[in-house]
Design an enzyme around this catalytic site. Structure first.
Site, mmCIF file in Angstrom:
data_model
loop_
_atom_site.group_PDB
_atom_site.id
_atom_site.type_symbol
_atom_site.label_atom_id
_atom_site.label_comp_id
_atom_site.label_asym_id
_atom_site.label_seq_id
_atom_site.Cartn_x
_atom_site.Cartn_y
_atom_site.Cartn_z
ATOM 1 N N CYS A 109 0.819 -1.215 0.000
ATOM 2 C CA CYS A 109 0.000 0.000 0.000
ATOM 3 C C CYS A 109 0.851 1.263 0.000
ATOM 4 O O CYS A 109 1.477 1.584 -1.001
ATOM 5 C CB CYS A 109 -0.990 -0.056 1.164
ATOM 6 N N HIS A 153 -3.571 -5.908 2.147
ATOM 7 C CA HIS A 153 -3.368 -6.097 3.580
ATOM 8 C C HIS A 153 -3.902 -7.488 3.937
ATOM 9 O O HIS A 153 -4.255 -8.276 3.069
ATOM 10 C CB HIS A 153 -4.120 -5.020 4.370
ATOM 11 N N ARG A 186 -13.631 4.847 -2.966
ATOM 12 C CA ARG A 186 -12.460 4.238 -2.352
ATOM 13 C C ARG A 186 -12.486 2.728 -2.555
ATOM 14 O O ARG A 186 -13.551 2.093 -2.468
ATOM 15 C CB ARG A 186 -12.418 4.579 -0.867
#
EC number: 6.3.5.13
Length: 242
Positions: A94, A195, A129
């Site tokens: 990320c 993640h 998002r």
């Protein structure tokens, strides 16, 4: 690798460990020790120099301001670039992934220079998002099973000709470009938006990093039942209708 130890470096846990990505360091360390390797794990805070003699470097995700601070300090330090020049392996997630590229958009809305270790450029997405479980097929040249992870980012990352997409998404957004790509890699540097922590969900990636660092084609088998149970749980969650 050094003569007696595998040197595992976790970069800036005080800035880039917001989403549990420190678990990646725990997984690599554990899987190395299961193979009888002597592991020296080094956690490098942002006020400390980055050692240049590590074998595997791990960088996690973080919020916008810590990302900018991390990029500034890594550029000023120069240790990670020298380590890559020495042949070290780098795995980033990320915000760390964006930092390894040529540039990204920082918390001030400005273009922030990255380290240029991956041929990628990141911008801020204009749409919704990217949040949720991801299922993707890793580049078949790497010989790894499907990728499972959790994405949570607004960034859009474009992969240049000097890098290859790490995976192609079946479910999720990945790089956010709309072309189905997720992450990027070259010979020794890897980046992903996943993640999870991603190496707990995908232990074969951790083993791939170990093989590259050790310069071997195979590792002794270990008990993967816990990891496989987690993988299947998250793959099922990703594929079930909302």
């Amino acid at each position: 690798m050094s003569d007696s130890q595998l040197r595992l470096v976790w970069i800036y846990p005080d800035l880039l460990s917001t989403y549990g990505d420190q678990g990646n360091a725990l997984v690599v360390e554990r899987r190395a020790r299961q193979r009888g390797l002597d592991v020296a794990r080094i956690d490098v805070r942002s006020d400390q120099p980055v050692p240049t003699s590590g074998d595997i470097y791990l960088i996690g995700g973080g919020e916008d301001r810590p990302q900018r601070l991390a990029a500034e300090r890594l550029r000023r330090d120069g240790g990670l670039e020298r380590a890559v020049g020495n042949g070290a392996i780098v795995f980033s997630v990320c915000a760390g992934y964006q930092i390894l590229g040529h540039e990204f958009i920082n918390d001030l809305g400005q273009r922030e220079p990255g380290l240029g270790l991956l041929d990628v450029v990141s911008v801020r997405g204009e749409g919704v998002r990217c949040v949720g479980d991801v299922l993707a097929d890793i580049d078949p040249r790497l010989g790894l099973p499907p990728l499972t992870g959790f994405e949570n980012h607004q960034g859009v990352t474009h992969v240049g000709q000097g890098a290859k997409p790490f995976a192609r998404v079946r479910i999720g957004n990945g790089n956010g470009t709309g072309d189905g790509t997720e992450g990027a890699y070259n010979e020794t540097v890897f980046g992903t938006y996943m993640h999870g922590p991603v190496l707990a969900r995908n232990p074969h990636i951790a083993d791939h990093l170990l093989k590259l660092a050790l310069d071997v084609n195979a590792l002794p088998p270990v008990d993967d039942r816990w990891y496989e149970a987690l993988r299947q749980e998250r793959i099922t969650a990703a594929t079930q209708p909302a």
